[in-house]
Design a protein around this motif. Structure first.
Motif, PDB file in Angstrom:
ATOM      1  N   ASN A  29       0.731  -1.195   0.086  1.00 54.22           N
ATOM      2  CA  ASN A  29      -0.036   0.051   0.103  1.00 54.22           C
ATOM      3  C   ASN A  29       1.004   1.364   0.059  1.00 54.22           C
ATOM      4  O   ASN A  29       2.006   1.405   0.030  1.00 54.22           O
ATOM      5  CB  ASN A  29      -0.893  -0.063   1.265  1.00 54.22           C
ATOM      6  CG  ASN A  29      -2.324   0.231   0.700  1.00 54.22           C
ATOM      7  OD1 ASN A  29      -2.562   1.212  -0.193  1.00 54.22           O
ATOM      8  ND2 ASN A  29      -3.428  -0.586   1.574  1.00 54.22           N
ATOM      9  N   TYR A  33      -1.966   5.959   2.554  1.00 54.29           N
ATOM     10  CA  TYR A  33      -2.922   5.117   2.785  1.00 54.29           C
ATOM     11  C   TYR A  33      -2.504   4.940   4.376  1.00 54.29           C
ATOM     12  O   TYR A  33      -3.422   5.063   5.283  1.00 54.29           O
ATOM     13  CB  TYR A  33      -2.722   3.743   2.120  1.00 54.29           C
ATOM     14  CG  TYR A  33      -3.481   2.607   3.204  1.00 54.29           C
ATOM     15  CD1 TYR A  33      -4.904   2.553   2.770  1.00 54.29           C
ATOM     16  CD2 TYR A  33      -2.898   1.835   3.820  1.00 54.29           C
ATOM     17  CE1 TYR A  33      -5.672   1.490   3.411  1.00 54.29           C
ATOM     18  CE2 TYR A  33      -3.701   0.807   4.460  1.00 54.29           C
ATOM     19  CZ  TYR A  33      -4.987   0.679   4.270  1.00 54.29           C
ATOM     20  OH  TYR A  33      -5.415  -0.262   5.087  1.00 54.29           O
ATOM     21  N   PRO A 188      -2.355   1.017  -4.660  1.00 54.56           N
ATOM     22  CA  PRO A 188      -1.790  -0.293  -4.136  1.00 54.56           C
ATOM     23  C   PRO A 188      -1.164  -0.942  -5.450  1.00 54.56           C
ATOM     24  O   PRO A 188      -1.548  -1.087  -6.503  1.00 54.56           O
ATOM     25  CB  PRO A 188      -3.012  -1.004  -3.550  1.00 54.56           C
ATOM     26  CG  PRO A 188      -4.037   0.207  -3.221  1.00 54.56           C
ATOM     27  CD  PRO A 188      -3.782   1.089  -4.243  1.00 54.56           C
TER      28      PRO A 188
END
Length: 222
Positions: A29, A33, A188
């Protein structure tokens, strides 16, 4: 006492850990995030990706207004605590986090606060082969990957650069070893290593401390 890196462990949900072991799926990620993640204890970190952290008693801050006039902020006129500087360019970097097994001559114990990351662990049993497969996959995917232990620093005294491989010491129980794609993809990303079941074992996170033991060899066997 200096700690020795003995191995790496990944904690997560059973589904994700089986995918990691059977397919080598390193789901990465973004810095952004983890910075904005809320509601999962210390999984998120609002200070993730800081560029610098300065102490207010060790710097002054000069602000220049549009009309050319400047204001100097100092400890004497109200500058307090820490001055945190961010660089949005790092928000898109992708991170894969693992727990480092660090040994300092005492019993090896993974802090129970790490169990929040998931109910299953995957332990790497051949670190050299694991790293070789990561770098081979990164080369094939034409991405740049950086790796290393996270350094934990005190918030109230660290004065200077920060970066992706530093965190404040409130997170030190995580003993994090991370892999970073830079500049990253801003979304991602999964780096696929292929089957790594031959160099890993899998088990229940709540039992991990029962499964790990350091056996020191007598001097004549070293």
């Amino acid at each position: 006492m200096k700690k020795e890196l003995l191995g790496l462990v990944k904690l997560g949900s059973r589904e994700h850990m089986e995918d990691f072991r059977n397919n080598g799926s390193m789901y990465m990620n973004t810095v952004e995030y983890f910075r904005v993640l809320e509601g999962r204890g210390h999984v998120g970190d609002e200070d993730e990706g800081l560029q610098s952290c300065y102490q207010s008693d060790r710097i002054n801050v000069k602000i220049t207004r549009p009309d050319g006039e400047s204001i100097l902020l100092t400890k004497e006129n109200g500058l307090t605590r820490q001055i945190l500087i961010r660089n949005n360019a790092v928000n898109g970097q992708n991170i894969f986090c693992m727990h480092a097994l660090l040994y300092s001559g005492m019993k090896l114990v993974i802090d129970e606060r790490n169990l929040i990351f998931g109910d299953t662990y995957v332990c790497i049993t051949n670190g050299s082969a694991f790293l070789e497969r990561i770098h081979a996959a990164a080369k094939k995917a034409k991405v740049k990957i950086y790796r290393g232990l996270v350094e934990y620093v005190p918030r109230d005294s660290h004065n200077g650069k920060f970066g992706t491989f530093r965190k404040f010491e409130t997170h030190s129980y995580q003993n994090e070893y991370r892999f970073v794609l830079s500049p990253g993809f801003s979304v991602p990303y999964t780096l696929a290593l292929g089957d790594i079941s031959d160099i890993t074992i899998i088990g229940s996170s709540v039992e991990i401390n029962d499964h790990i033991e350091v056996v020191e060899l007598p001097p004549d066997d070293i």
